[in-house]
Design an enzyme around this catalytic site. Structure first.
Site, PDB file in Angstrom:
ATOM      1  N   HIS A  54      17.149  29.968 -32.927  1.00  0.00           N
ATOM      2  CA  HIS A  54      17.437  30.519 -31.961  1.00  0.00           C
ATOM      3  C   HIS A  54      16.527  31.976 -32.324  1.00  0.00           C
ATOM      4  O   HIS A  54      17.576  32.847 -32.762  1.00  0.00           O
ATOM      5  CB  HIS A  54      19.033  29.596 -31.419  1.00  0.00           C
ATOM      6  CG  HIS A  54      19.371  28.557 -31.536  1.00  0.00           C
ATOM      7  ND1 HIS A  54      20.007  28.160 -30.482  1.00  0.00           N
ATOM      8  CD2 HIS A  54      18.913  27.347 -32.267  1.00  0.00           C
ATOM      9  CE1 HIS A  54      19.768  26.800 -30.665  1.00  0.00           C
ATOM     10  NE2 HIS A  54      19.432  26.657 -31.562  1.00  0.00           N
TER      11      HIS A  54
ATOM     12  N   HIS B 202      24.910  19.162 -35.726  1.00  0.00           N
ATOM     13  CA  HIS B 202      24.481  19.300 -36.538  1.00  0.00           C
ATOM     14  C   HIS B 202      25.615  19.371 -38.053  1.00  0.00           C
ATOM     15  O   HIS B 202      25.267  20.342 -38.230  1.00  0.00           O
ATOM     16  CB  HIS B 202      23.272  19.910 -37.016  1.00  0.00           C
ATOM     17  CG  HIS B 202      23.261  20.953 -36.147  1.00  0.00           C
ATOM     18  ND1 HIS B 202      23.511  21.823 -36.591  1.00  0.00           N
ATOM     19  CD2 HIS B 202      22.154  21.238 -35.587  1.00  0.00           C
ATOM     20  CE1 HIS B 202      23.560  22.922 -35.385  1.00  0.00           C
ATOM     21  NE2 HIS B 202      22.024  22.217 -35.073  1.00  0.00           N
TER      22      HIS B 202
ATOM     23  N   ASN C 265      24.869  21.849 -41.604  1.00  0.00           N
ATOM     24  CA  ASN C 265      23.533  22.967 -40.997  1.00  0.00           C
ATOM     25  C   ASN C 265      23.851  23.619 -39.503  1.00  0.00           C
ATOM     26  O   ASN C 265      24.467  23.460 -39.135  1.00  0.00           O
ATOM     27  CB  ASN C 265      22.406  22.139 -40.150  1.00  0.00           C
ATOM     28  CG  ASN C 265      21.934  21.216 -40.886  1.00  0.00           C
ATOM     29  OD1 ASN C 265      21.874  19.574 -40.960  1.00  0.00           O
ATOM     30  ND2 ASN C 265      20.807  21.600 -42.328  1.00  0.00           N
ATOM     31  N   ALA C 266      23.394  25.434 -40.312  1.00  0.00           N
ATOM     32  CA  ALA C 266      23.817  26.596 -39.436  1.00  0.00           C
ATOM     33  C   ALA C 266      25.212  26.889 -39.152  1.00  0.00           C
ATOM     34  O   ALA C 266      25.758  26.799 -38.250  1.00  0.00           O
ATOM     35  CB  ALA C 266      23.176  26.543 -38.161  1.00  0.00           C
TER      36      ALA C 266
ATOM     37  N   ASP D  20      17.201  13.104 -41.541  1.00  0.00           N
ATOM     38  CA  ASP D  20      15.811  12.937 -41.563  1.00  0.00           C
ATOM     39  C   ASP D  20      14.991  13.479 -43.047  1.00  0.00           C
ATOM     40  O   ASP D  20      14.013  13.505 -43.236  1.00  0.00           O
ATOM     41  CB  ASP D  20      14.834  13.988 -40.567  1.00  0.00           C
ATOM     42  CG  ASP D  20      15.427  15.645 -40.734  1.00  0.00           C
ATOM     43  OD1 ASP D  20      16.258  16.118 -42.336  1.00  0.00           O
ATOM     44  OD2 ASP D  20      14.780  16.808 -40.488  1.00  0.00           O
TER      45      ASP D  20
ATOM     46  N   ASP E 100      17.958  16.288 -33.343  1.00  0.00           N
ATOM     47  CA  ASP E 100      17.567  17.166 -32.893  1.00  0.00           C
ATOM     48  C   ASP E 100      16.417  17.002 -33.323  1.00  0.00           C
ATOM     49  O   ASP E 100      15.334  18.470 -34.071  1.00  0.00           O
ATOM     50  CB  ASP E 100      18.310  18.428 -33.343  1.00  0.00           C
ATOM     51  CG  ASP E 100      18.494  19.206 -34.200  1.00  0.00           C
ATOM     52  OD1 ASP E 100      18.242  19.863 -33.097  1.00  0.00           O
ATOM     53  OD2 ASP E 100      18.248  20.511 -35.148  1.00  0.00           O
TER      54      ASP E 100
ATOM     55  N   GLY F 186      14.134  22.227 -36.299  1.00  0.00           N
ATOM     56  CA  GLY F 186      14.589  20.798 -35.587  1.00  0.00           C
ATOM     57  C   GLY F 186      13.692  19.690 -36.248  1.00  0.00           C
ATOM     58  O   GLY F 186      13.502  19.948 -37.574  1.00  0.00           O
TER      59      GLY F 186
END
Length: 452
Positions: free
Chosen positions: A163, A254, A257-258, A289, A314, A352
């Site tokens: 982002h 998610h 993550n982050a 994934d 995502d 993503g």
């Protein structure tokens, strides 16, 4: 709500020789659906009480029937990035319709179109197109938006992922900052000009960092308007995450993550999934994934709170496109696609995914040892419950929307399973009949989707 009892005018389809996903089991049972009401029919009442017979009988040869898949975090698909506004804004809606018709063929019958952190004008222009779209109940429209998901821009600048930092802002004035950013008309319920009914906001879910400025204070105002608050892209401590849950936060974007990593002295956001807590445990999204998370991390999360476990893609707009380098946004940044991996050009930042939801289900199935119904629950009943749509979406019970996927379960010599979408039905109609024949429908001619 349309009745699921036949009126005598519509076509009733009966699926037989099939296995239905019911809770944590596969049940050998027939399923009846109505193409007029778009609902699952209460077959016992109809067959034995009214002596009705189906107009169409389909023998599925032992295949699985699951509720239609629900993706609550999808950034784009088939070359179309929801966060990119074309020069001709009117073309946004036209391309979105094409994407919905392609997306439904992947088994996703409902989803939350996701906007990543952007400038206010992007939200003001895109959100009017992304609100709930299932009102007309037209199967030919393809995948149905259940409302938009705004992921940012009220996030932590140190956990921004891809982002852009320059568009990230704190909600220093609380809810009024959200109104200005997203547009008041997109964040409040509206009155239908046709029948006067109260329509939900265009936005269904917002991802924000609870520790930033007055964000936690805005949570009650969001949920009072029917908008789900989700923690994500955050440096929140366990105490700050707990305060967000206490204020009404019901989702984590998610997981892992982050966000601040799990630490033995302060478990951070992950800690609110603890069984011993006095607060309700939130739902949480997981990207299966094989890139965003190690399979063991996914198993730990599932075992911590299986009833809150939701698989998401995502996915970016590069799903369905060949490997290469692609434009991402109007700021000139580009994404590199290598198989299912997406990274921001010139960095190792994950951008993503480019995976489909049924592939996420298959991965989780093979990594976790979960049963097929348990894996499918993470993309059907659980996201439906999170969205307050239990019994309407994500269900094969009578009166639920007849959004279905017919699945072939394949097992190779090593015992690895593969779930393959065989048919998709929306509102009691086969989507096969509504697939557009244009050769380029999967790759709309948009700047954001053109191969460089």
């Amino acid at each position: 709500m349309p009745s699921a009892i036949p009126t005598g005018n519509e076509r009733i389809t009966k699926f037989t020789n099939c296995r239905l996903v019911k809770g944590d089991e596969l049940v050998e049972q027939d399923l009846w659906v109505s193409s007029e009401t778009g609902k699952i029919v209460r077959s016992q009442e109809v067959f034995y009480g009214k002596h009705e017979v189906p107009d169409n009988i389909i023998n599925l040869g032992g295949r699985i029937i699951s509720p239609g898949l629900i993706d609550v975090q999808l950034n784009g698909a088939f070359g179309f990035n929801f966060s990119t506004i074309p020069d001709d804004v009117s073309s946004y809606g036209k391309v979105l319709k094409q994407v919905n018709k392609s997306l439904v063929q992947t088994g996703v019958t409902s989803y939350l179109p996701t906007l990543t952190s952007s400038r206010p004008e992007v939200y003001h222009q895109a959100l009017p197109f992304l609100g709930p779209s299932g009102g007309p109940r037209r199967a030919e429209d393809g995948a149905e938006s259940l409302g938009a998901h705004c992921e940012g821009p009220f996030i932590s600048p140190t956990k921004n992922g891809i982002h852009p930092v320059e568009v990230i802002v704190p909600a220093v004035n609380g809810f009024s900052d959200l109104e200005k950013m997203y547009g008041a008309s997109n964040i409040y319920p509206t009155v239908s000009p046709i029948d006067g009914a109260l329509l939900p906001p265009k936005i269904r879910k917002i991802t924000a960092a609870p520790e930033i400025a007055k964000m936690t204070q805005t949570i009650p105002e969001l949920i009072s308007r029917g908008i789900i608050y989700s923690m994500g892209h955050t440096e929140a401590t366990y105490e700050e995450a707990s305060a967000a849950v206490a204020a009404g936060g019901t989702m984590i974007t998610h997981l892992f993550n982050a966000m601040r990593p799990l630490h033995h002295r302060n478990p951070g956001v992950f800690g609110v999934l603890g069984l011993a807590e006095s607060l309700p445990r939130p739902y949480f999204g997981v990207i299966a994934d094989g890139i965003h998370l190690h399979p063991t991390s996914i198993k730990i999360a599932f075992n911590a709170h299986p009833d809150g476990f939701i698989l998401v893609t995502d996915a970016m707009h590069l799903v369905g496109l060949p490997d290469g380098v692609y434009e991402w946004n109007n700021d000139g940044e580009r994404l590199v696609k290598t198989g299912p991996s997406l990274t921001l050009e010139g960095t190792n930042k994950i951008a993503g995914s480019s995976i489909t939801l049924i592939e996420c289900v298959t991965n989780f199935l093979n990594w976790s040892g979960a049963s097929v119904p348990q894996a499918l629950k993470a993309v059907t009943a659980t996201p439906a419950a999170m969205l307050g749509l239990g019994g309407v979406k994500g269900s094969l019970e009578g009166d639920a929307d007849a959004d279905l996927v017919i699945i072939d379960e394949e097992i190779d010599e090593s015992g690895m399973k593969n779930l393959r979408i065989d048919q998709v039905w929306k509102f009691g109609n086969s989507t096969h009949w509504f697939v557009a024949i244009e050769e380029d429908i999967g790759q709309p001619k948009m700047k954001s989707g053109e191969l460089i």
